[in-house]
Scaffold this active site. Sequence first.
Site, PDB file in Angstrom:
ATOM      1  N   GLU A  58       0.820  -1.207   0.000  1.00  0.00           N
ATOM      2  CA  GLU A  58       0.000   0.000   0.000  1.00  0.00           C
ATOM      3  C   GLU A  58       0.858   1.262   0.000  1.00  0.00           C
ATOM      4  O   GLU A  58       0.490   2.266  -0.625  1.00  0.00           O
ATOM      5  CB  GLU A  58      -0.948   0.000   1.206  1.00  0.00           C
ATOM      6  CG  GLU A  58      -2.034  -1.060   1.136  1.00  0.00           C
ATOM      7  CD  GLU A  58      -2.952  -0.903  -0.064  1.00  0.00           C
ATOM      8  OE1 GLU A  58      -3.034   0.205  -0.637  1.00  0.00           O
ATOM      9  OE2 GLU A  58      -3.590  -1.896  -0.451  1.00  0.00           O
TER      10      GLU A  58
ATOM     11  N   TYR B 126      -5.920   6.257   4.862  1.00  0.00           N
ATOM     12  CA  TYR B 126      -6.098   5.256   3.815  1.00  0.00           C
ATOM     13  C   TYR B 126      -5.291   3.993   4.107  1.00  0.00           C
ATOM     14  O   TYR B 126      -5.816   2.875   4.038  1.00  0.00           O
ATOM     15  CB  TYR B 126      -5.699   5.810   2.445  1.00  0.00           C
ATOM     16  CG  TYR B 126      -5.556   4.704   1.427  1.00  0.00           C
ATOM     17  CD1 TYR B 126      -6.684   4.116   0.861  1.00  0.00           C
ATOM     18  CD2 TYR B 126      -4.307   4.194   1.095  1.00  0.00           C
ATOM     19  CE1 TYR B 126      -6.574   3.064  -0.034  1.00  0.00           C
ATOM     20  CE2 TYR B 126      -4.183   3.141   0.201  1.00  0.00           C
ATOM     21  CZ  TYR B 126      -5.321   2.586  -0.357  1.00  0.00           C
ATOM     22  OH  TYR B 126      -5.200   1.538  -1.228  1.00  0.00           O
TER      23      TYR B 126
ATOM     24  N   ASP C 210      -9.087   6.090  -1.235  1.00  0.00           N
ATOM     25  CA  ASP C 210      -8.077   6.797  -2.013  1.00  0.00           C
ATOM     26  C   ASP C 210      -8.758   7.472  -3.198  1.00  0.00           C
ATOM     27  O   ASP C 210      -9.998   7.561  -3.258  1.00  0.00           O
ATOM     28  CB  ASP C 210      -6.975   5.835  -2.467  1.00  0.00           C
ATOM     29  CG  ASP C 210      -7.477   4.774  -3.435  1.00  0.00           C
ATOM     30  OD1 ASP C 210      -8.703   4.713  -3.701  1.00  0.00           O
ATOM     31  OD2 ASP C 210      -6.645   3.998  -3.944  1.00  0.00           O
TER      32      ASP C 210
ATOM     33  N   CYS D 141     -26.095   3.206 -11.158  1.00  0.00           N
ATOM     34  CA  CYS D 141     -25.125   4.298 -11.093  1.00  0.00           C
ATOM     35  C   CYS D 141     -25.811   5.624 -11.420  1.00  0.00           C
ATOM     36  O   CYS D 141     -26.208   5.874 -12.565  1.00  0.00           O
ATOM     37  CB  CYS D 141     -23.971   4.060 -12.061  1.00  0.00           C
ATOM     38  SG  CYS D 141     -22.751   5.398 -12.062  1.00  0.00           S
TER      39      CYS D 141
END
Length: 407
Positions: A40, A123, A141, A211
Site C-alpha cells: 500500500e 487510507y 483513495d 449508477c
Amino acid sequence: MLKTEAERHFSRELLNWYRANKRTLPWRANRDPYRVWVSEIMLQQTRVDTVIPYYERFMDRFPTIKALAGAPEEDVLKCWEGLGYYSRARNLQAGARMVMELYGGTVPDDKTAVAGLKGVGPYTSGAIMSIAFNRPEPAVDGNVMRVLSRYFCLEDDIAKPATRVRIEKLAASLIPEGAAGDFNQGLMELGALVCTPKSPSCLPCPVMEHCAGRMAGREQELPIKTKAKPPRPELRVAAIVAGTGANTGKVLVRQRPEKGLLAQMWELPHVLLTKEQEPMLAAGESGAKEQEAMGELLTKAVEADAGLLIRPRRWFMDAEHVFSHIHWTMRFYLADLGAAGEEAKAGVKSDIAAESAAAYETLPPGASAVRSPYRWIGPEDMETLAFPNLFLRILREYWDSIEEGEE
C-alpha cells in the site's frame, strides 16, 4: 441503518465481481499485514505495473519487519531507487522500527496502533486493517472517491478534507459483513480497471444498473475536483566533472542533506538560478556568453563546497524532473579539473581546502581530495549508492557516451 436498493446492489455486485475477476498480484498471495503495508505504501501515487518488480525485489531483500527495521537506510533507499517519493521508504522503515520496539515485531490488530505508525495515514491504516485483519474499516483513495462520486452522483469537491471524511463514512456503511478486505480491494480494482479517470467503461461495470452519475449523463465530469496548484518552476545548472589520474572514468557527486527533499540521496553538483539569472539558461545551450556565465556559477559553487576548481567545457544535455511541488529544469555541462583541482590531485590543497582541512575525507592514493559530502564514483558505485531518477538517467547517458567514444 437501512440501506437503499442502490446501496445493497453496489455492495453485492461489486463483491461478486471482484471475487470472480480480481488480478493476481504478488501482495495478494496472502494477508500478511507487513506485505499489505509495504504494497500500500508503494502503490501511493504509483501504477500497479510499476510497483510489481519493486515490490518483489523489496520483499526479497527485506522479507520481514525485523529485516527492514535493522537495515541501513542507504540499503532501503537503494532498493527503492527509481520508485520516487523517497520519504515513503524512510517512513516505512521508521514504522517498522516502531513495530519492533512497541509491538515485538508484529503489526498489531488495532486501528489506533496501526494509525500511529510513521507514514501511515487514514487510507493505509484502513487498507491494513481491512485486508490483513478483515476489519470493517474504509480505505478511501482517489480511485474510491471517484467510484463513489459517480455511483451516488456526489457533487462535493473531493480535494476538500471534509469531502473525504463524508466519503469515508459512506464507504464504511457499504462494507458487507465479514468481507471488508475483498470489498475494499474491489473498490480499488473497479476504479483502476473500469471506472477510470477518463473514458470510464460503463457497459462492463458490475454496478452500472444503479449508477446515478451514469443515469444523469455525468460520469465524464464527476468527480468534482479543484485543480491543485502547479509545481513551482526552478531552473538549475549542473556539472558532470570528469576525474583524472586514479579517478579517470569517474565523476564527482555529492550527498544531499539528512533532511528535506531527496534526503541523503546522491546527485551531481548543481546550482539553483536566481530570477535574474534565469534568462541566461532560457537562451539555449549554443550561446557562448550564456555558457560562460553558467560555467562561472558552477565553478564558484564547486570550489566553495568541494575545494576543487573545475573547468566547465561544453553543454551535455538538458533534462526535466517534476516533483509534487517543484518542477526542475536542468542544464548539464561537461567539466574537468582546473589548476586547483590538479594541485589537489597531487596532494597540494588549495587555500580554500586548507581552511577546512578537518572536513576532508581520506581517499585512496592519487585520488583528488574533496570535502565531504562529495566523492568520486564510477559506474560500479551505481550498484550501491541511491540516486534520484533524474541523475540516474544523466549518469547513464554520460557513461554510455564514454563507452561509445564520444568524449
